[in-house]
Scaffold this active site. Structure first.
Site: not given
Length: 705
Positions: A343, A379
């Site tokens: 993330d 990401e």
């Protein structure tokens, strides 16, 4: 209580069969107390007797798995100097392998009194804190082996443990919303029928339920608020005894592996659940604030925030880096997971201010013999300056390709002048990845993910509808590149219902036919809706859970069909980029000896020229994929050869007649997919003939045998 010196390694609580060793890093500590809790929460404090290299440690003989514990760190409380320790705050061990209980929001959890941020709060927090748990590390893995699917052969399925299983009617009630539910045969069978090779679980590291959400009667559903990087969250466990979640998680991985399915974890190493300078003292803040967090250089009382959550983990500090690497290795070696999706990964690359692809974190991953061998997905952005880094991660990494998502959405909603960009994304995004030595599989292709509209909502809403989040509809992305097909939200209009179904088929077909690695968001194949809410992070309820009682069976069948087409034909799973050079024909007859590995055509059958590309030519294009032009060999060393394909894309609102290539490409073609007429049987089109592509439709033609 008897306590021996123990050892400084490994960090955390380690049971060896005769007792448990405890080790905690803190460079600022003057004394560290180990706090042991019995079944009625009576606390016994034991001072850790030794410190080596800022690691405080001790061994408690006879202490067994199931024991609950925490720490109290005696160190300065000087926020202006970046130090926030207070022995009145019970602290979670950063290396704990399991946690029992939840954070019960109370003023005692904070370092200051409410209404007076400059005060010091000495209220004891233990009664409102979850407790760490000593685990039994032993587990019978049997003959467990990682499936090790190559990226090129992978189909990723992004799923939420609870959201996927909570409403499944064939799951025993006690298994719904749990790791055991994911491992149940009914879920495994669904994944297998979809051709899923890899399930990517949204955060399962134990996380904090934000106080501002609790006050609103909401909850942190997604889990991007980590408290413990080694501990699977007990909220997803069917078991009730302390530490049961660890055994259950391992059993889930073992069951999925036996079904040939890999397990990837969505991990959040960019920040923690302690928030900004006004957040609670739960763990890292009270152990060694300046070591674990990035602080503002001109104000050590405040946190640098590249994540939008209030803090950023200090990846410049060796012990913070060690924590991340130790956690990653633990999940691979002890929990047998097959990879990670990071993330806001750009935050991990910020050594100073800018994102640095040569940062220490990437160096450590590159040389690590364990972590470097699993799937690593970034990401590739964060919310800080210069944080959008799609295409800029090191060669070993793959990336969520946000440009793929945006381009494919724009094309199918009819945005003009997207043909060139669309062609680049369809063929693996060489413009983003080839110069760094990567291949098409560096692109994790997706149209939808947990963050944003579901696939059904993408074709049903022009605007977000997040009122249920109780933030005045101000949260969530406003530029969704969506198109409601003429009416906002649900409708009984048969033409719009049909168009929305066709648009979803267009997106799914494009996804599975693109070079790179396809990723599905759970429930999209079933027709899942969030009724226009594009930010379901706080909705732990029927709004976000997969509704298995109302399944779009036609869409499910189409998704399975597209997955099967991709699986059976390596033309859609190339391991190298197209180069446009002629390749000698190895299959087929009655055609020229050599043809390019790829060729682009206008709808009238002419080869695309530079002028066509420069003009952004319309909203329709065809591409020829040469099945004889697939480089490389299979596992047995045999040359990879496939049928050739012609893909005809049209985002026009009127039918278009496409002229298929002349006989040198193939004597005849068979229509195998038509997103406007998905139930039609196969039809043959002769070389030089025409095929009618309906409004906003995709037709796939396969070289006729």
């Amino acid at each position: 209580m008897e306590i021996w010196p123990g050892t400084a390694y490994p960090l955390g609580a380690t049971y060896d069969g005769s007792g448990t060793n405890f080790a905690l890093f803190s460079e600022v500590a003057e004394r560290v107390e180990l706090c042991l809790f019995d079944s009625d929460n009576t606390e016994t404090r034991v001072v850790l007797p030794e410190v080596d290299g800022f690691v405080w440690h001790g061994f408690v003989p006879g202490l067994e798995p199931g024991q609950r514990y925490g720490y109290r760190v005696h160190a300065p409380y000087e926020p202006g100097n970046g130090q926030r320790s207070n022995p009145n705050k019970l602290l979670i061990d950063p290396y704990t392998k399991a946690i029992d209980g939840i954070v019960e929001w109370d003023e005692s959890l904070f370092g200051y009194h409410f209404g007076d941020p400059d005060s010091r709060n000495d209220l004891d927090s233990a009664a409102h804190m979850p407790k760490c748990v000593v685990i039994n590390p032993f587990f019978d893995w049997g003959d467990d082996r990682p499936p090790r699917h190559s990226y090129a052969d992978s189909v990723i399925y992004e799923a939420h443990v609870k959201g996927l299983t909570q409403l499944h009617p064939e799951l025993p009630e006690q298994l719904r919303g749990t790791y055991a539910g994911i491992a149940h045969p009914v879920i495994v069978e669904h994944l297998q029928q979809l051709g899923v090779t890899t399930i990517e679980l949204m955060p399962v590291h134990h996380f904090v339920n934000d106080s501002f959400l609790v006050d609103k009667g909401l909850a942190n559903y997604w889990g991007y608020n980590t408290l413990a990087f080694f501990a699977p969250d007990f909220k997803y466990s069917a078991g009730t005894s302390p530490g049961a979640q660890v055994q259950e998680f391992k059993a889930m991985v073992r069951a999925l592996h036996r079904a040939g399915i890999e397990v990837i974890l969505d991990v959040v190493y960019n920040h923690t659940g302690e928030g900004n300078h006004l957040g609670p003292t739960l763990s890292f803040r009270g152990i060694d604030n300046a070591a674990y967090y990035r602080l503002e250089e001109d104000s050590l009382a405040h946190y640098t925030d590249y994540t939008g959550t209030g803090n950023s983990l200090n990846v410049r500090h060796p012990h913070a880096l060690q924590l991340i690497m130790d956690s990653l290795r633990y999940w691979v070696t002890e929990m047998h997971v097959d990879g990670f999706r990071f993330d806001l990964a750009a935050t991990l690359a910020r050594e100073f201010y800018d994102v640095d692809r040569l940062s220490s974190f990437f160096d450590l991953v590159q040389q690590d013999p364990i972590v470097s061998q699993v799937k690593l997905i970034a990401e590739p952005w964060d919310v800080g300056p210069g944080g959008y880094q799609v295409g800029n991660f090191p060669p070993q990494w793959t990336e969520w390709n946000g440009k793929y998502r945006d381009t494919v959405r724009d094309f199918w909603r009819g945005e003009p002048a997207t043909i060139g960009e669309f062609a680049a994304r369809l063929t693996g995004s060489a413009d983003l990845y080839e110069t760094s030595g990567r291949r098409p599989v560096a692109s994790i292709n997706f149209v939808t993910a947990h963050d944003g509209f579901t696939l059904l909502d993408l074709v049903s809403y022009n605007e977000k509808h997040n009122e249920a989040n109780l933030d005045g509809n101000n949260d969530g992305e406003s530029h969704n590149r969506s198109w409601n097909c003429g009416i906002e939200g649900p409708t009984d209009d048969p033409e719009i219902v049909a168009l929305r179904a066709q648009q979803r088929r267009n997106f799914l077909a494009t996804l599975f036919l693109s070079q790179g690695v396809p990723m599905l968001c759970h429930g999209d194949e079933l027709g899942r809706t969030q009724h226009g809410n594009n930010n379901g992070y706080c909705q732990d309820n029927e709004l976000t859970w997969v509704d298995w009682a109302h399944v779009d069976v036609d869409l499910l069948a189409f998704t399975r069909r597209m997955a099967e087409l991709r699986r059976e034909h390596p033309a859609f799973r190339r391991r190298r980029f197209f180069d446009g050079r002629p390749v000698r024909r190895r299959r087929g007859a009655g055609a020229a000896d050599t043809l390019p590995d790829i060729e682009w055509f206008t709808p009238d059958g002419a080869e695309m020229t530079e002028e066509d590309w420069d003009s952004g030519f319309g909203r329709a294009i065809a591409v020829y994929l040469n099945g004889n032009g697939i480089p490389g060999t299979d596992r047995r060393g045999r040359r990879v050869v496939d049928d050739s394909f012609l893909l005809c894309f049209s985002a026009h609102d009127e039918p278009i007649e496409f002229t298929v290539p002349p006989a040198e490409f193939a004597p005849a073609w068979e229509i195998v997919v038509d997103t406007m007429r998905p139930d039609d049987g196969a039809a043959i089109v002769e070389a030089g003939g025409t095929v009618s592509v309906g409004p906003r439709a995709l037709v796939v033609l396969q070289q006729a045998s």
